[in-house]
Design an enzyme around this catalytic site. Structure first.
Site, PDB file in Angstrom:
ATOM      1  N   ASP A  89       9.076   2.384  -4.696  1.00 26.91           N
ATOM      2  CA  ASP A  89       8.699   1.068  -4.211  1.00 26.91           C
ATOM      3  C   ASP A  89       7.401   1.226  -3.413  1.00 26.91           C
ATOM      4  O   ASP A  89       7.084   2.316  -2.928  1.00 26.91           O
ATOM      5  CB  ASP A  89       9.825   0.536  -3.318  1.00 26.91           C
ATOM      6  CG  ASP A  89       9.420  -0.711  -2.584  1.00 26.91           C
ATOM      7  OD1 ASP A  89       8.963  -1.659  -3.244  1.00 26.91           O
ATOM      8  OD2 ASP A  89       9.542  -0.730  -1.331  1.00 26.91           O
ATOM      9  N   ARG A  90       6.617   0.166  -3.304  1.00 26.93           N
ATOM     10  CA  ARG A  90       5.339   0.257  -2.598  1.00 26.93           C
ATOM     11  C   ARG A  90       5.467  -0.133  -1.123  1.00 26.93           C
ATOM     12  O   ARG A  90       5.381   0.709  -0.245  1.00 26.93           O
ATOM     13  CB  ARG A  90       4.312  -0.667  -3.303  1.00 26.93           C
ATOM     14  CG  ARG A  90       2.875  -0.434  -2.888  1.00 26.93           C
ATOM     15  CD  ARG A  90       1.951  -1.534  -3.406  1.00 26.93           C
ATOM     16  NE  ARG A  90       1.996  -2.726  -2.550  1.00 26.93           N
ATOM     17  CZ  ARG A  90       1.330  -3.849  -2.800  1.00 26.93           C
ATOM     18  NH1 ARG A  90       0.577  -3.957  -3.884  1.00 26.93           N
ATOM     19  NH2 ARG A  90       1.402  -4.871  -1.968  1.00 26.93           N
ATOM     20  N   ASP A  91       5.711  -1.419  -0.875  1.00 29.24           N
ATOM     21  CA  ASP A  91       5.693  -1.946   0.503  1.00 29.24           C
ATOM     22  C   ASP A  91       6.936  -1.518   1.276  1.00 29.24           C
ATOM     23  O   ASP A  91       8.065  -1.762   0.848  1.00 29.24           O
ATOM     24  CB  ASP A  91       5.599  -3.475   0.476  1.00 29.24           C
ATOM     25  CG  ASP A  91       4.368  -3.963  -0.287  1.00 29.24           C
ATOM     26  OD1 ASP A  91       3.472  -3.143  -0.557  1.00 29.24           O
ATOM     27  OD2 ASP A  91       4.318  -5.156  -0.622  1.00 29.24           O
ATOM     28  N   THR A  94       6.766  -2.385  -8.152  1.00 31.82           N
ATOM     29  CA  THR A  94       6.725  -3.285  -6.999  1.00 31.82           C
ATOM     30  C   THR A  94       6.904  -4.745  -7.403  1.00 31.82           C
ATOM     31  O   THR A  94       6.300  -5.205  -8.373  1.00 31.82           O
ATOM     32  CB  THR A  94       5.417  -3.063  -6.186  1.00 31.82           C
ATOM     33  OG1 THR A  94       5.356  -3.980  -5.100  1.00 31.82           O
ATOM     34  CG2 THR A  94       4.170  -3.202  -7.039  1.00 31.82           C
ATOM     35  N   TYR A 115       3.896 -10.408   3.149  1.00 33.63           N
ATOM     36  CA  TYR A 115       3.190 -10.444   1.872  1.00 33.63           C
ATOM     37  C   TYR A 115       1.794  -9.890   2.110  1.00 33.63           C
ATOM     38  O   TYR A 115       0.949 -10.551   2.706  1.00 33.63           O
ATOM     39  CB  TYR A 115       3.107 -11.876   1.321  1.00 33.63           C
ATOM     40  CG  TYR A 115       4.429 -12.397   0.836  1.00 33.63           C
ATOM     41  CD1 TYR A 115       4.881 -12.113  -0.457  1.00 33.63           C
ATOM     42  CD2 TYR A 115       5.227 -13.182   1.651  1.00 33.63           C
ATOM     43  CE1 TYR A 115       6.102 -12.582  -0.908  1.00 33.63           C
ATOM     44  CE2 TYR A 115       6.463 -13.655   1.208  1.00 33.63           C
ATOM     45  CZ  TYR A 115       6.886 -13.355  -0.074  1.00 33.63           C
ATOM     46  OH  TYR A 115       8.088 -13.821  -0.508  1.00 33.63           O
TER      47      TYR A 115
END
Ligand SMILES: [Mg+2]
Ligand SMILES: [Zn+2]
Length: 192
Positions: free
Chosen positions: A11-13, A53, A22
């Site tokens: 996953d990125r964030d 993502t 966001y």
């Protein structure tokens, strides 16, 4: 015919970079301190590294696909400058209740849906059964089951601590890690 490789899907964030709500501006991009070392370790062990993502901010009209691609280019450049790299970047632009009509749908690519992992497996020659998912939400961990991976790991960075405090019905983490480096170490200790 070359042998299929295992992958670690990331996953990125909240997993590789600070969770920024966001993310809508490149100034807000911040890698976690151990991200580069974790990626280098996994790559050296023979894992393909693939970012998956959910970017529903596109369907919600908060930013566009070009911005997401620019974000990934910027992240890749930072990683490469530090001796690490991601082999594939995949994002879901959809949301079931979006603002952009063409992207408003219940899709198969929004995690925990398996479509992005399957696409990456075709593109990069990945053996899903020997692959892992690392993320800070139950939707990330749940992808391990939908895509037929070896398992999913929850990290306590990003939204991970609140996720850990609220177990998801029917979704089990193979391991709960303090951060992406802790997760990488655990994966390497599983042997293959
Ligand atoms: Mg996340
Ligand atoms: Zn989607």
């Amino acid at each position: 015919m070359t042998a299929l490789a295992p992958a670690v899907f990331l996953d990125r964030d909240g997993t590789l970079i600070e969770e920024a709500g966001y993310l809508d501006h490149l100034d807000r991009l911040a890698l976690f301190p151990s991200t580069v070392d974790a990626l280098r370790l996994l790559a050296r062990a023979g894992f393909r590294l693939v970012v998956l993502t959910n970017q529903s901010g596109i369907a919600l009209g908060l930013f566009d696909e070009l911005f997401v691609r620019q974000t990934h280019d910027a992240l890749q450049a930072r990683l490469e400058a530090a001796g690490a790299r991601i082999d594939g970047w995949y994002f879901c632009p959809h949301h079931p209740a979006g603002q952009v009509e063409a992207l408003t749908m219940a899709c198969e690519c929004r995690k925990p849906g398996p479509a992005l992992a399957r696409q990456a497996a075709r593109d990069l020659g990945i053996d899903l059964e020997r692959s892992w998912m690392i993320g800070d939400r139950w939707g990330d961990v749940g992808l391990a089951a939908t895509a037929g991976l070896a398992g999913g790991i929850l990290v306590r960075t990003g939204y991970g601590r609140s996720a850990e405090a609220r177990p998801a019905q029917g979704t089990q983490a193979a391991f709960v890690a303090d951060d992406v480096m802790d997760a990488a170490g655990w994966i390497l200790r599983q042997g293959r």
